[in-house]
Scaffold this motif. Sequence first.
Motif, PDB file in Angstrom:
ATOM      1  N   THR A 224       0.847  -1.187   0.000  1.00  0.00           N
ATOM      2  CA  THR A 224       0.000   0.000   0.000  1.00  0.00           C
ATOM      3  C   THR A 224       0.885   1.240   0.000  1.00  0.00           C
ATOM      4  N   LEU A 228      -2.543   3.283  -2.481  1.00  0.00           N
ATOM      5  CA  LEU A 228      -3.721   3.389  -1.624  1.00  0.00           C
ATOM      6  C   LEU A 228      -4.216   4.823  -1.577  1.00  0.00           C
ATOM      7  N   LEU A 232      -7.956   5.952  -2.673  1.00  0.00           N
ATOM      8  CA  LEU A 232      -8.849   6.654  -1.743  1.00  0.00           C
ATOM      9  C   LEU A 232      -9.235   8.023  -2.295  1.00  0.00           C
ATOM     10  N   LEU A 253     -15.174   1.276  -0.510  1.00  0.00           N
ATOM     11  CA  LEU A 253     -14.271   1.515   0.617  1.00  0.00           C
ATOM     12  C   LEU A 253     -14.069   0.236   1.436  1.00  0.00           C
ATOM     13  N   ILE A 256     -11.669  -1.952  -0.343  1.00  0.00           N
ATOM     14  CA  ILE A 256     -10.293  -1.463  -0.224  1.00  0.00           C
ATOM     15  C   ILE A 256      -9.729  -1.844   1.142  1.00  0.00           C
ATOM     16  N   GLY A 257     -10.541  -1.688   2.192  1.00  0.00           N
ATOM     17  CA  GLY A 257     -10.097  -2.085   3.516  1.00  0.00           C
ATOM     18  C   GLY A 257      -9.753  -3.560   3.578  1.00  0.00           C
ATOM     19  N   CYS A 260      -6.447  -4.146   1.990  1.00  0.00           N
ATOM     20  CA  CYS A 260      -5.361  -3.777   2.898  1.00  0.00           C
ATOM     21  C   CYS A 260      -5.116  -4.889   3.921  1.00  0.00           C
ATOM     22  N   VAL A 272      -8.880   3.028   6.428  1.00  0.00           N
ATOM     23  CA  VAL A 272      -9.980   2.923   5.469  1.00  0.00           C
ATOM     24  C   VAL A 272     -11.292   2.643   6.190  1.00  0.00           C
ATOM     25  N   CYS A 276     -15.453   4.324   6.550  1.00  0.00           N
ATOM     26  CA  CYS A 276     -16.418   3.504   5.815  1.00  0.00           C
ATOM     27  C   CYS A 276     -17.634   3.221   6.686  1.00  0.00           C
TER      28      CYS A 276
END
Length: 560
Positions: A224, A228, A232, A253, A256-257, A260, A272, A276
């Motif tokens: 990341t 990242l 974002l 979101l 994406i979390g 990660c 993240v 969210c």
Amino acid sequence: MFPPHRYYYLHNFQRALAWVAERYDDVLDEPQRRFVADYAALPQPSQALLARLLLRRGPWFRASGLIYEEIGPAETAAAPLEALGWLDRDAAMTPDELFGLHTKPELLRLFPHLPASARKAELLDALRARQPDAKPYRDWHPDAGEAVWRLMAGEVCERFRLMFFGNLHQDWSEFVLADLGVFQYESVPFDAASRAFQSRADVDRYLALHACRAALDETPLAATGARLDALLAQVQACASANRWLEQRRAKVLLRIGQACERAGDWPAAERVYAQCAYPGARHRRIRVHERMTLLPEALALAEQALAAPESEEEAQRVARMLPRLRRALGQPRPPAAGLRAAPRHDLVLPRPADGLPVELAVRDHWHRDEAPAHYVENTLFNALFGLLCWPAVFAPVPGAFFHPFQRGPADLGAPDFPARRAAQFQACLALLDTPEYRDEIGRRYRDKQGLQSPFVSWDALSEPLLALALDCVPAAHLKRVFERLLSDVKTNRSGLPDLIRFWPAEKRYELVEVKGPGDKLQDNQIRWLDYCLSHGMPVSVCHVRWQDMDVAPASQGEGR
């Protein structure tokens, strides 16, 4: 001239294109409107060829692979498309694209200097090393005896596809190749206010969010940092007053979390999840705090979640985490959650010779004329809910219905599905406080018979079963079940008990979850059982062993 049915795929595509043009005229720009007009003016074979190409994997096509009897010679049908710039035989082609169009023997004839013993992937590597640049097909293959085109209208058609389906995971084949007469659909009034896309910017935001999600899927976040931040920033730029799009943004979101987390970057995942609001993000954030050994923060967030859970699922998960968190912090163990234990039946039955599922074996064992048993699992109560609440389910709220051939609302699984129809659902459930609900459900069963619904499985519902349920299940119990369905539609549509037993003379019933040897209750089943018990609804669990097993349980009951 071929009979009209030979062009059924074309007629369906024309129908979809006309639908988008009519409903979203103010959202289309001038080139998109011109595309619709130009397409309508094309000769039928050219229209049909473009529709065929959109159904196939592209963007490159060889004339020899476009043999359609109803279209005729591909070059003749393609000429008007080339004139409009929708097909291009002069576009630059990469070595990878060239290899995608040809078989290995064809490539060896085209490039005799390549080693014949090599695999196709190795041949591609060798060609890339010698000729890495893209160039027109005729420069790759000067002696080709056929035309090769690149589809150039794909981008505008992707936009039309999104506006028609409301998503990009459905492709044209799901619609244009369907026999639209096979299924019947509820007629939902469409007006400008019910559209999901109110502007061109809305469509752009959706496509941008889709690109972010696709980037995650194609290239995992192995590291990341700058990437990242860029992702974002792209998601943040998609912020909108459109509630439907905001739900999609929150879900991206969440993804994406999770990416990660998979990359093991816990600080990035925490960052993240903190921004969210999508269901599940808070629970995952607690887990990330644990991974980072931020135990006080994890405990504080868990206690906050337990005090005001977003769903029963979150409450169940957090309740399992609290003892571990408190123990790690040296705090006393919290009181046990105290889930209610459902009454238990134990049956020993002959093992079915025909492989009959255990649920049906128990149903047949218990079934009597005076006490019928039915295997319903998730179908019966979902159907009763779907019939009573039909007007709410098919309410034309924005982001729900994109075209006239939908089985149900597109936002059915969204967290705010009930909230966006709160007044309609309230009116439907209020009928359960009056004698009218039975007539309303019966009338809908007759009037809506066969129409597609996300809640009603017509094959699993019969008039006698419906009558038994309305006779034996009190309205108060139906209301409790429907309220729980609405509390989390996505999760609570499943997990309902397998069987329902009726005693018509006594106007009573029982729900039974059946478990065969070695089978355990699932979390969603446990939540349904606990809910039913807490509201005085008759529910039990039946554990079954086969007679040919070595050890039988100590007790055996009929479970009346």
